[in-house]
Scaffold this active site. Structure first.
Site, PDB file in Angstrom:
ATOM      1  N   GLU A 139     -48.462 -22.591  24.882  1.00 34.28           N
ATOM      2  CA  GLU A 139     -48.923 -23.012  26.202  1.00 34.28           C
ATOM      3  C   GLU A 139     -50.440 -22.873  26.335  1.00 34.28           C
ATOM      4  OE1 GLU A 139     -47.685 -20.690  29.604  1.00 34.28           O
ATOM      5  OE2 GLU A 139     -47.412 -22.465  30.829  1.00 34.28           O
TER       6      GLU A 139
ATOM      7  N   ARG B 131     -54.098 -11.199  25.687  1.00 36.31           N
ATOM      8  CA  ARG B 131     -54.712 -12.408  26.266  1.00 36.31           C
ATOM      9  C   ARG B 131     -56.230 -12.323  26.203  1.00 36.31           C
ATOM     10  NH1 ARG B 131     -51.181 -13.894  31.663  1.00 36.31           N
ATOM     11  NH2 ARG B 131     -49.134 -13.543  30.742  1.00 36.31           N
TER      12      ARG B 131
END
Lengths: 470, 160
Positions: free
Chosen positions: A143, A76
């Protein structure tokens, strides 16, 4: 592991077509047409074989409509060397699947192993490489948004940077749609997951959706987090449809999605099950196309496969035909929906007139006219302070710098209990913590009839039927 | 930083310790202090002692630094505090609050370790912060008025 070149877009398109399974957009359209709610878990472990085993166990155990690759936190943050090191030394310590490090060939391997489409769920403010690897893996839903995957997840990434990164991704989705593959973009309205007022969640999703649609995205899922007050939650899900009609071009498919409760979860099995089922029921009554499920182990950490399967099966009960006849108070719903939409309009209205929307959004967060409560980022003020009203719905204790009309402010005030006015500091702290821990039972009532397994990835692929015989 | 800065108000620096990303209590405390009329410079999660020193250069008028720690690593996260105090980078009082240790029964020894690092006040009830800030300010004004040696800040009497 796999640092070689990504395939050409035509190759990825051909791969998706060759999978002979629906895309996420196909699943959402079909669910919506039937008035049912597609079921999707969160799931991700570090090792490749373990990830495949987990996906197969979840598919076998609960027949979800969509499966997830939840990405680890190193990936991430684009710390691919850290992800590689963890993968080599202790893959079980990763808190998700490092897709970029495993590479797109392994992504395709996972995709081929299961019969339902995959979504990448992450929390990255700058996800270019993750997105490209996901597309090359034939994954048809991605997402996040430039606001919703920045403010809750990082401390100091400027909004303009994350908005630009997502603008590129949205533009790529536009190209892919032209090439024949629709990649669904799910916007993370759950934000910080703590008492998020519906109009804050939806206003931010509307802004992200307007930018996505402008860039050519053909399918947008707007995710809203269950607050726990069913009238408020159903009204918010319904509002997504009206807001889409008002703010987005008709050529874009927009689907409401419910995220089951994201806040402090109850620890006892009975209370956790109540909350999970209430979430699924809310999704069905609100006309959501999809629900992302929670588990009875939520209050303890990352769930194992058994708990995940149980959570999905429990949510699926809300798809039963008899649920169709349940009715909530329509006049209460109408009133709540009216005010949610009005608040959203008052927040996004001034911004949508701006010529440079990303810049306007960034400035608005700076001056507080856009805000989210409990942000991790220094680029939002978090002057907004939410609380629960008499009925447990989330209201504004303090709307901070949000540009609300006097009507909106008056209605908010009128719904709050008088105790907020008379409380001293100590009591206000207690009241706020009680609202945050609204579903957490008192310590004496936390005994549970389910002993949560120690969270180890090794247990994630175990046979669910041992624990949950239907 | 995040909040509207008013020159005529009292200023405090608020943050969460370096290894800690719990921001909910941090935001509630910021909200309470602002409602009391403070300028709150909220440095947020994962703030190092060095970040605190930088903030004090920018807001030298800050009357205290408030550090929240909920993950039990307060002592490790504040290891650089003595050095920062020695070189005069932090001259205002440092108040630490939160779940200061993982093991409940070792609270007392942990408190001693934090005082040894140069923490001036340990608080477990955040609603006490405004009162403690008032007390510290009175103390500082007394010191400036020429009281003899600066008294050691006393332990809170009621265990808060």
């Amino acid at each position: 592991m796999d640092a070689d070149e990504l395939p050409l877009i035509a190759d990825s398109v051909a791969f998706v077509k060759g999978l002979k399974k629906p895309t996420v957009a196909d699943v959402l359209r079909s669910a919506q047409a039937q008035g049912l709610v597609a079921i999707q878990p969160r799931c991700g472990v570090g090792g490749h074989e373990q990830m495949r085993a987990l996906l197969l166990a979840l598919e076998e155990g609960a027949r979800p409509d969509i499966l997830s690759l939840t990405i680890d936190s190193y990936t991430r943050l684009n710390q691919f060397d850290m992800a590689l090191s963890a993968l080599c030394n202790a893959p079980e310590e990763l808190n998700g699947y490092p897709l970029v490090t495993h590479g797109w060939r392994r992504g395709r391997d996972l995709n081929q192993a299961i019969s339902v489409p995959l979504e990448v769920r992450h929390g990255s403010p700058l996800p270019r490489r993750l997105f490209e690897t996901a597309v090359a893996s034939g994954i048809t839903s991605f997402e996040g948004g430039g606001i919703s995957y920045n403010l809750p997840y990082c401390k100091d990434v400027p909004l303009v940077d994350s908005l630009n990164a997502y603008a590129e991704i949205d533009a790529r989705c536009g190209e892919l749609a032209q090439a024949g593959v629709v990649v669904d973009r799910e916007l993370f309205g759950s934000l910080t997951g703590v008492l998020v007022p519906p109009s804050v969640s939806l206003a931010i999703s509307v802004l992200e959706a307007v930018m996505a649609a402008h860039a050519g995205v053909a399918c947008i899922s707007i995710a809203y987090p269950q607050s726990g007050n069913m009238v408020q939650d159903v009204a918010a899900l319904r509002a997504i449809r009206s807001l889409a009609v008002r703010y987005l071009p008709p050529s874009v498919d927009v689907y409401p999605v419910l995220h089951e409760f994201m806040g402090v979860f109850p620890k006892s099995r009975a209370r956790a099950e109540q909350l999970i089922f209430a979430g699924a029921l809310t999704a069905r009554l609100g006309g959501a196309a999809k629900v992302v499920t929670k588990t009875i182990q939520e209050g303890y950490g990352i769930p194992d496969a058994s708990a995940n399967i149980h959570g999905m099966r429990l949510a699926r009960v809300a798809n039963a035909p008899f649920i169709h006849s349940i009715r909530l108070d329509e006049s209460a719903l109408d009133e709540e929906q009216y005010w949610i939409e009005r608040e959203v309009d008052e927040i996004v209205g001034p911004l949508l007139e701006a010529i440079d929307l990303p810049l306007a959004i960034s400035s608005a967060f700076e001056d507080g006219s856009l805000d989210v409560p409990f942000s991790a980022s220094r680029h939002a003020r978090s002057s907004v302070m939410p609380c629960r009203d008499r009925a447990g719905a989330v209201r504004y204790l303090d709307a901070g710098g949000l540009p609300f009309s006097e009507d909106v402010r008056r209605r908010n005030r009128s719904l709050l209990e008088d105790r907020w006015l008379t409380a001293d500091d100590h009591e206000r702290m207690q009241l706020l913590m009680a609202d945050i821990n609204y579903f957490l039972e008192p310590p004496g009532e936390q005994e549970f009839d389910f002993v949560p397994a120690v969270v180890e990835s090794a247990t994630q692929g175990s046979d669910p039927e041992e624990t949950y015989v239907a | 930083m995040k909040n509207e800065y008013c020159p005529d108000r009292r200023t405090v620096i608020l943050c969460v310790a370096a290894s800690d990303s719990h921001v909910v209590a941090n935001h509630i405390i910021a909200y309470l202090l602002r409602s009391h009329g403070f300028n709150v410079v909220n440095l947020g999660a994962c703030t190092t002692v060095s970040d605190i020193c930088d903030a004090l250069l920018r807001w030298p008028e800050a009357e205290a630094v408030l550090v929240g720690s909920l993950n039990g690593h307060a002592r490790q996260d504040l290891a650089d505090l003595p050095e920062a105090k020695d070189r005069g980078a932090i001259t205002c009082p440092v108040i630490v609050g939160g779940n200061l240790s993982v093991a409940v029964d070792s609270d007392i020894s942990k408190d001693a370790a934090l005082y040894a690092l140069g923490v001036d006040y340990i608080l477990r009830d955040p609603s006490m912060i405004p009162a403690v800030l008032d007390r510290l300010r009175v103390q500082r004004d007394d010191d400036l008025a020429g009281s003899p040696a600066s008294p050691r800040i006393e332990e809170p009497s009621n265990g808060c």
